[in-house]
Design an enzyme around this catalytic site. Structure first.
Site, mmCIF file in Angstrom:
data_model
loop_
_atom_site.group_PDB
_atom_site.id
_atom_site.type_symbol
_atom_site.label_atom_id
_atom_site.label_comp_id
_atom_site.label_asym_id
_atom_site.label_seq_id
_atom_site.Cartn_x
_atom_site.Cartn_y
_atom_site.Cartn_z
ATOM 1 N N GLY A 131 1.123 -38.255 8.652
ATOM 2 C CA GLY A 131 0.106 -37.230 8.493
ATOM 3 C C GLY A 131 -1.126 -37.818 7.822
ATOM 4 C CB CYS A 132 -4.655 -36.725 7.784
ATOM 5 S SG CYS A 132 -4.420 -34.949 7.560
ATOM 6 C CE1 TYR A 133 -5.435 -33.407 2.224
ATOM 7 C CE2 TYR A 133 -3.941 -32.045 3.520
ATOM 8 C CZ TYR A 133 -5.136 -32.199 2.834
ATOM 9 O OH TYR A 133 -6.028 -31.151 2.758
ATOM 10 C CB THR A 151 -2.675 -41.874 6.260
ATOM 11 O OG1 THR A 151 -1.809 -41.620 7.365
ATOM 12 C CG2 THR A 151 -3.437 -43.170 6.485
#
Length: 338
Positions: free
Chosen positions: A149-151, A153
């Protein structure tokens, strides 16, 4: 030159539109199919004008017969749908999921956090959670790849090397993350219709955001007793993430040692940029790139530090990372297309 045929499922979402914009520049990829549901029959240029000059197929409804004609399948679909597709994969197919279907290594954890049963439990063991700078060449043995997920990462990239070297304490890690609203998908405009989305800051998923599950899964590989608190916020900007991470130092550690270790760990990775000490960074520095910027800053409290980490949620936190995984999996230069 090896040329892969690709299918993109969920093609009109923010991340897949960004993915398509990158794939059309990738010399080793040909987009064979674009798949959607409510957008069937439309051109992708209806959702992104900059693609109007590109020769791209019209959007069609997914059919498993398409898998006979492609090498790689990118999915950014509602929970469970990539699991269904994974059941029909041919031997030569590689599935790269940008959503959450193959991020968790235990089906029980998936049920706990996503409130539904995993529909392809047997394929979990055949998949790999791949943060490219951490996973490396291990990915080459797998045909089902779960992208972080972006967070997570923005959080795992700075924390993993420090936990590995035992430079920070495993308790009282505080993570405060702020994201552009594109991270919530196109439906964000409906969810926040009456909440002044473009001029307000909102905390959400406090204490129990789903990304806790994969952050915990990955950090516990380095210490099973890890404890952290993670709070995400939605900001009035379109894209970008800035994570502020508060850590306590171990006795053998210091700001200088942490910066040196991060630089050493990511020396061979061009997408990770470790800034000089105490540098103030912003999302503006990473927008439209596949970079992660990291700055290690002093705290007014002794034996504490504040780590800043910024990424573009649609690229390093999504489409760019997916292509980075593709490149490693198929032995292309890692920066091809990104």
């Amino acid at each position: 030159m090896l040329k892969l045929n690709a299918l993109v499922a969920g093609s009109t979402g923010y991340i897949c539109v960004q993915l398509i914009k990158l794939l059309v520049k990738h010399k080793n990829v040909n987009i064979k199919y674009l798949c959607g549901n409510t957008s069937v029959g439309k051109k992708i240029s209806s959702f992104e004008r900059s693609l109007s000059s590109k020769k791209l197929p019209k959007i069609v409804k997914f059919d498993k017969k398409y898998l006979d004609h492609v090498d790689v399948i990118f999915t950014a679909l509602p929970n469970g749908e990539a699991q269904d597709i994974s059941k029909f994969l041919r031997k030569n197919n590689v599935l790269i999921d940008i959503a959450a279907d193959f991020r968790l290594e235990k089906s029980s954890e998936y049920s706990k956090w996503y409130k539904q049963k995993h529909r392809a439990v047997n394929n979990i063991k055949k998949s790999i959670y791949s943060l490219p700078e951490i996973t490396g060449n291990k990915i080459k043995k797998f045909n089902i790849i779960g992208c972080p997920g972006c967070y997570p990462t923005s959080i795992l990239i700075p924390l993993i090397p420090l936990l590995k070297k035992k430079l920070i304490k495993i308790k009282n890690i505080i993570i405060d993350s702020k994201s552009g609203y594109s991270g919530a998908g196109r439906s964000v405009h409906k969810k926040y219709k009456n909440k002044n989305l473009y001029e307000s800051l909102s905390a959400y998923g406090v204490g129990f955001h789903r990304h806790n599950s994969e952050i915990e899964q990955e950090l516990k590989k380095y210490n099973k007793n890890i404890e952290f608190d993670f709070t995400p916020h939605l900001t009035p900007m379109f894209r970008g993430i800035l994570s502020t991470i508060y850590i306590d130092l171990n006795k053998n550690s210091s700001q200088l040692k942490i910066i040196k270790e991060l630089k050493k760990f990511y020396k061979k990775y061009n997408f990770i940029k470790i800034q000089r000490k105490n540098k103030l960074i912003s999302t503006n520095d990473v927008i439209n790139t596949n970079r992660c910027n990291i700055s290690v800053c002093k705290s007014k409290n002794k034996n504490k530090l504040i780590i800043l980490s910024s990424i573009d949620n649609l690229i390093k936190g999504g489409a760019g990372q997916a292509i980075q995984n593709l490149n490693i999996r198929f032995n292309f230069p890692e920066a091809t297309g990104i």
